[in-house]
Motif scaffolding. Sequence first.
Motif: not given
Length: 313
Positions: A87-109
Amino acid sequence: MSVILATAGYDHKIKFWEAPSGICSRTLRYPDSQVNCLEITPDKKFLAAAGNPHVRLFEINSSNHNPLLACEGHTSSVTGLGFQREGRWMYTSSEDGTLKIWDLRSPGYQRSFTAPNNCPINSVALHPNQAELVSGDNNGTVRVWDLGTSQCVKELVPDPDVPIRSVSVGDDGRHLVAASQNAEVFVWNAPGRNGQGVGTGGGGDYEPVVNFFAHEGGYCIKAKLSPDCKTLVTTGSDKTARLWDTNTWGMSRLMSSHQQWVWDAVYSADSSYLVTASSDHSARLWSLRTGDVVRQYNGHQNAVTAVALNDCT
């Protein structure tokens, strides 16, 4: 709570359920859009809900109905999400053509990976070695991304120009599965099949195992390998979920109780139960031993497109 079960969809609501009884214990409002996908953190403290284009994090054991964190950065619908094993980080995919890695202590990727020509990405999976992401996109390409080098180390194109709707990697690292929009499922043996992983040794070679049509005459929406890696579930526009034996890749169970499209499915931790989500406004709990519906979850006013379950002890 020993079992966390949540559903969401086009009615802008997230519902938590008492899994054995089918009683809805809590309802949250997701204000932005429909909910495309849900995921529960490994420690069962938070639920991530993804829509268009936001990801919002809610506390599970709290009376606060507002999100704890809003993850901003995608510019189109978020199509997939998940968490690193601890649970150290989250990953996402999107129709915007990107994958992103998120630190849940911050709202930005913290990191972002872009598909060629910003091709919409429809699905993402994290390999069990926690070092690669696997994506499937609208151009019909499966890509393996090395998180250490931030590079795409492998491209697989099983059927050019037919969108890949779903990808999955077994917890044992043995198989990589992709399902295309026309309901064809493709299976590869992954390099480093001792569980060390896809991408070991500069991406490695992928050995095609089999391909088959899972939902004849319809769309395949989701394909997911079970935690014990013995079965694959596919869901489709033909109102069914189907179970496939990973030894023979033959169908072992047809689940046909839903009245409309089946959008999502999630296994129990011991791979003996399955929860499905459907456009018929319901979710269902299935016994995979008997193929029977054990419980039905009613209460949504529109299509249920996402389900999350964490019953790990």
